[in-house]
Design an enzyme around this catalytic site. Structure first.
Site, PDB file in Angstrom:
ATOM      1  N   ARG A 212      -8.428   1.544   6.105  1.00  0.00           N
ATOM      2  CA  ARG A 212      -8.967   1.279   7.355  1.00  0.00           C
ATOM      3  C   ARG A 212     -10.457   1.209   6.955  1.00  0.00           C
ATOM      4  NH1 ARG A 212      -5.838   2.269  11.654  1.00  0.00           N
ATOM      5  NH2 ARG A 212      -7.621   2.303  13.008  1.00  0.00           N
TER       6      ARG A 212
ATOM      7  N   ALA B  96      -8.987  12.726  11.722  1.00  0.00           N
ATOM      8  CA  ALA B  96      -9.235  13.109  13.186  1.00  0.00           C
ATOM      9  C   ALA B  96      -9.785  14.534  12.930  1.00  0.00           C
ATOM     10  CB  ALA B  96      -8.013  13.065  13.824  1.00  0.00           C
TER      11      ALA B  96
ATOM     12  N   HIS C 207       8.602  38.532   5.093  1.00  0.00           N
ATOM     13  CA  HIS C 207       9.497  37.985   4.352  1.00  0.00           C
ATOM     14  C   HIS C 207      10.952  37.793   5.283  1.00  0.00           C
ATOM     15  CE1 HIS C 207      12.476  37.601   1.054  1.00  0.00           C
ATOM     16  NE2 HIS C 207      13.345  38.539   1.587  1.00  0.00           N
TER      17      HIS C 207
ATOM     18  N   ILE D   9      -0.788   5.843   4.872  1.00  0.00           N
ATOM     19  CA  ILE D   9      -0.029   5.094   6.002  1.00  0.00           C
ATOM     20  C   ILE D   9       1.055   4.390   5.499  1.00  0.00           C
ATOM     21  CG2 ILE D   9      -0.619   3.268   7.709  1.00  0.00           C
ATOM     22  CD1 ILE D   9      -3.420   4.002   7.423  1.00  0.00           C
TER      23      ILE D   9
ATOM     24  N   ASP E 249     -14.641   8.374  12.056  1.00  0.00           N
ATOM     25  CA  ASP E 249     -14.454   7.209  10.747  1.00  0.00           C
ATOM     26  C   ASP E 249     -15.285   6.443  10.418  1.00  0.00           C
ATOM     27  OD1 ASP E 249     -11.661   8.576  11.074  1.00  0.00           O
ATOM     28  OD2 ASP E 249     -10.810   6.530  11.700  1.00  0.00           O
TER      29      ASP E 249
ATOM     30  N   GLY F 129       0.845  -1.434   0.002  1.00  0.00           N
ATOM     31  CA  GLY F 129      -0.139  -0.030  -0.063  1.00  0.00           C
ATOM     32  C   GLY F 129       0.831   1.201  -0.095  1.00  0.00           C
TER      33      GLY F 129
END
Length: 477
Positions: A278, A326, A450, A191, A318, A187
């Site tokens: 997930r 989150a 700056h 993550i 979730d 993956g």
């Protein structure tokens, strides 16, 4: 233990604990049920984010970056240093950070009058909660309002079942006590990239296998292309279009079998991390008569205000539609309880920032070019490289760029995409601008200090109108 509450929250991750704290602040008698057990075997607050996700991964990301910077980049700016890695102390530091923050949630609960119930909560009909503590007898609680925030768990895949500390998920990848010589990651999403970066910086030879043909398709194509090139330069071997067929534990580590368009391949690694995403965690959450329904993807079904199909039962974080982030869940939790108190806040889902905490960081908010093209929206772009930013160059951080997309007709900012130093902080400027409906011209007329990294945002906004100062503007027809 009291048996009746104005609000009962199930889940004490960021969305749940934020909802519980705010409900108590608004004068509601509030309890928060959470089943989590920490590394020390004691009940813990903060959910996946504080215990096994956002916070511990950032502790290791920051520590590993400091090591890589000292080991590889200090010499470029005139500092000679010899450094070594003590992984056990690094893990101990991570654990100390987790303990401090989870303990902080406990203090916030106590200070705001939130009752913490350690155990498992199950929603029944009529807003009754079957509460089963870790120790002691089960009880039935009654709530005026229920907020479900059970969170999510890592996805497992049949070809690579988790095995001891050799084939691990994202939680196990935070507990290695030595650097693997060769590390495999399944993956190349958020993550996988973050965990691969941690162990790659510390000396592992990292191979990341990604099933998709395109790298980071959720991000802007230019940002994704430049990030892929930079990660390759850092030593991450990212192999796209690969399908893992099997993984078996051998005496020397893990033997991985995968396919790509060129055929079958084998890969030997010491450790293998499965990081393919997930899924909502709803196991044991709902009784059959709860009245709460799931959608076709396994998420709890809610409306725009996070209300479920059951009266006065809400779901956040979730476990509902939208990105598993989150900060998104926290805002949903606060929205729900403030509306219970008679206020009228809304969550602006068009302005949810996303961040990947690699180095350089990747952050974005709003639409991508591919989304605007698919929707047929006319837009203009402006971008500015950190390589032309004095502060970035002075810090030896010249990799990356800021890209801004604005409506071609009214100049309203539609999306901002950043690859570069402190992108996670810089993106907040874009979120604020978009929340107030700012135009690219508004950003261009704003004075930025700056030298700062933020000047890249300023110059990208100026570039939309062909007015950037510190780069040659493209000619527009």
């Amino acid at each position: 233990m009291d048996l009746s509450y104005d609000v009962i929250v199930i889940g004490a991750g960021p969305s749940g604990y934020a909802a519980a704290i705010r409900a108590a602040q608004l004068g509601m008698k509030t309890a928060c049920i959470d089943k989590s057990i920490g590394k020390n075997g004691e009940p813990t607050l903060g959910g996946t984010c504080l215990n096994w996700g956002c916070i511990p991964s950032k502790a290791l990301l920051d520590a590993s970056h400091k090591y890589a910077e000292a080991n590889e980049q200090f010499a470029q700016i005139g500092i000679d240093a010899k450094v070594s890695v003590d992984v056990e102390r690094m893990i101990a530091h991570k654990d100390a950070v987790v303990d401090q923050l989870t303990g902080g949630i406990g203090a916030l609960f106590q200070g705001n009058g939130v009752t913490h119930l350690a155990g498992h909560g199950r929603l029944q009909a009529g807003r009754r909660i079957e509460f089963t503590p870790h120790e002691g007898e089960a009880a039935t609680l009654q709530a005026g309002h229920v907020i479900l925030a059970p969170g999510s768990v890592p996805v497992g895949i049949p070809p690579a079942p988790l095995t001891d500390d050799v084939i691990v998920d994202s939680t196990g990848a935070l507990e290695f006590l030595e650097v693997p010589k060769r590390l495999g990651v399944i993956g190349a999403g958020v993550i996988g990239l973050e965990l691969g970066s941690v162990w790659g910086r510390l000396g592992a030879d990292v191979v990341i296998l990604e099933a998709l043909e395109d790298f980071l398709p959720v991000a802007d194509p230019r940002i994704a292309r430049d990030a892929l090139r930079e990660f390759g330069r850092q030593g991450l071997d990212i192999r796209l279009g690969t399908r893992v067929m099997g993984a078996s534990v051998a005496k020397a580590g893990v033997k991985v079998e995968y396919q790509d368009k060129e055929g079958d391949h084998k890969l030997d690694v010491d450790k293998l991390i499965v990081a393919v995403g997930r899924v909502p965690f709803t196991e044991g959450l709902l009784a059959q008569d709860s009245g709460v329904n799931l959608d076709e993807r396994g998420f709890l079904f809610v409306d725009d205000l996070c209300a479920t199909d059951a009266p006065e039962v809400y779901a956040i974080g979730d476990v509902v539609r939208g990105p598993m982030l989150a900060h998104k869940g926290m805002e949903e939790g606060i929205m729900v309880v403030e509306r219970l108190a008679g206020h009228k806040p809304l969550v602006n889902y068009d302005c949810v920032p996303s961040v990947i905490y690699t180095h350089p960081e990747i952050a974005w908010v709003g639409k991508t070019e591919q989304e605007l093209k698919a929707d047929g929206e006319a837009y203009r772009t402006g971008q500015f490289s950190f390589a032309a930013t004095g502060r970035a160059l002075a810090a030896n951080e010249g990799t990356g760029l800021v890209k801004i997309l604005a409506d071609a007709d009214n100049d309203r900012i539609l999306g901002v995409h950043i690859l570069g130093p402190q992108a996670s902080e810089l993106i907040a400027q874009a979120v604020i601008a978009m929340e107030f409906g700012a135009s690219a011209e508004d950003l261009g007329l704003t004075m930025f200090a700056h030298p700062t990294l933020s000047e890249a945002v300023h110059e990208a906004a100026l570039g939309i109108g062909g007015n950037a100062i510190h780069m040659v503007n493209r000619r527009r027809s």
